[in-house]
Design a protein around this motif. Structure first.
Motif, PDB file in Angstrom:
ATOM      1  N   ALA A 171       5.930   5.459   6.931  1.00 52.13           N
ATOM      2  CA  ALA A 171       4.683   6.095   7.402  1.00 52.13           C
ATOM      3  C   ALA A 171       3.696   6.362   6.661  1.00 52.13           C
ATOM      4  N   GLY A 172       3.809   5.910   5.442  1.00 53.84           N
ATOM      5  CA  GLY A 172       2.565   6.090   4.650  1.00 53.84           C
ATOM      6  C   GLY A 172       2.683   7.598   3.918  1.00 53.84           C
ATOM      7  N   GLU A 173       3.555   8.302   4.051  1.00 55.53           N
ATOM      8  CA  GLU A 173       3.808   9.583   3.463  1.00 55.53           C
ATOM      9  C   GLU A 173       4.391   9.775   1.994  1.00 55.53           C
ATOM     10  N   PHE A 174       3.782  10.165   1.165  1.00 57.79           N
ATOM     11  CA  PHE A 174       4.065  10.573  -0.003  1.00 57.79           C
ATOM     12  C   PHE A 174       3.740  11.886  -0.511  1.00 57.79           C
ATOM     13  N   GLY A 175       4.780  12.568  -1.265  1.00 57.33           N
ATOM     14  CA  GLY A 175       4.483  13.867  -1.620  1.00 57.33           C
ATOM     15  C   GLY A 175       5.077  14.537  -2.621  1.00 57.33           C
ATOM     16  N   THR A 176       4.893  15.636  -2.977  1.00 59.01           N
ATOM     17  CA  THR A 176       5.626  16.774  -3.784  1.00 59.01           C
ATOM     18  C   THR A 176       5.737  17.938  -3.229  1.00 59.01           C
ATOM     19  N   TYR A 177       6.978  18.689  -3.096  1.00 60.17           N
ATOM     20  CA  TYR A 177       7.044  19.967  -2.598  1.00 60.17           C
ATOM     21  C   TYR A 177       7.232  20.877  -3.723  1.00 60.17           C
TER      22      TYR A 177
END
Length: 317
Positions: free
Chosen positions: A256-262
């Motif tokens: 989904a092209g989603e990359f992150g940091t929580y």
């Protein structure tokens, strides 16, 4: 806080805010529904949370399943019936010269950690099943440990976390609010990364933005502009440095092209975390914002208070 603090002088049992960094985690933010019994249902489930953790965790004690539950300011009175923690208030949005830290809805928050994905999944399923139509899911993020505790930008995360007794010293409320000793303020933000833009930068530029070397995590000093590391270091007017306890985790869905940091920060003083976020978005000096924000966009922001385990268990009485 020292060994003589309020929570240390009494048999108060904090929640597991200082649990070690796990392989897997679920960050679950909920809002109460309009159901007339929503607050009572939430209180009941919070009171039984320890039983739910044990029901799942006994199957493999080596999975180290734990869960921290926290409550937002807008529902604190209805859910707990207790005096309000002195620093509890909604997350204050920060509008900077180039980027904004939004304030988003959140009444209940659950931080589930384990060494096994299936344990996190099962505990989350049980919590949501017990809450039923009393809640709506505002955000559900599944985190994972990435290599040697790196974020998806390729840098080691959480290096400056307090260790040993310092973890509780900086994370747990003590004499400043004795009615809530053993509790902790919880601030969460979900960041989405533009990895294409980040990877287009040279390693040298990335290191100047972060304030550390990428390969071996060594601090960089005397940079022409304050780095992410520098802006996240909070020193008060008396020259005292204040820490928080972070348990950030990467998350993503490549398809989904989603990359992150929580981002999740536990603290005995919520103002420390708020000043850190303000410095990042407004800049110090003003205008010199954290350049990591050019490729890392905050999409949520919420503040909660995690009472002691004793308080949670009293909800089930």
């Amino acid at each position: 806080m020292t060994s003589e603090s309020a929570w240390a002088r009494t048999p108060i049992q904090p929640q597991s805010v200082d649990a070690p960094l796990s392989r897997s985690a679920v960050f679950l933010t909920l809002t109460l529904s309009g159901h007339p019994d929503a607050a009572a249902r939430a209180r009941s489930v919070l009171g039984d949370l320890g039983g739910l953790v044990r029901a799942v965790g006994f199957r493999d004690l080596g999975a180290h399943l734990s869960c921290v539950a926290a409550i937002g300011s807008e529902v604190w009175d209805a859910v707990t019936g207790l005096p309000r923690p002195v620093q509890l208030h909604p997350f204050p949005a920060v509008v900077g010269p180039a980027h904004t830290a939004p304030s988003t809805p959140g009444d209940l928050f659950f931080h589930i950690r384990a060494e096994r994905d299936d344990f996190c999944f099962e505990l989350e399923r049980l919590i949501l099943d017990k809450l039923g139509n009393a809640v709506q899911v505002a955000d559900e993020t599944v985190g994972f440990r990435y290599f040697d505790s790196r974020d998806l930008l390729g840098f080691v995360d959480g290096t400056e976390n307090p260790t040993g007794s310092g973890m509780r010293e900086w994370a747990l409320v003590a004499d400043g609010d004795p009615d809530h000793a053993g509790g902790s303020y919880v601030v969460v933000q979900k960041y989405l990364h533009d990895l294409a833009a980040w990877n287009a930068l040279s390693t040298e530029t990335q290191e100047k933005i972060i304030g550390r070397t990428k390969a071996d995590n060594v601090e960089l000093d005397d940079l022409p502009r304050k780095s992410h590391k520098d802006l996240a270091t909070i020193v008060d007017d008396d020259g005292v440095e204040h820490d928080i306890l972070r348990d950030n985790m990467p998350f993503g869905r490549p398809g989904a092209g989603e990359f992150g940091t929580y981002f999740i920060g536990y603290s005995k003083d919520v103002w420390v975390t708020e000043r850190m976020i303000s410095a990042m978005f407004l800049g110090d000096p003003p205008g010199s914002y954290d350049r990591i924000l050019d490729v890392s966009h905050a999409v949520t922001g919420a503040t909660f208070f995690a009472p002691s385990n004793d308080v949670l268990e009293s909800f089930g009485d």
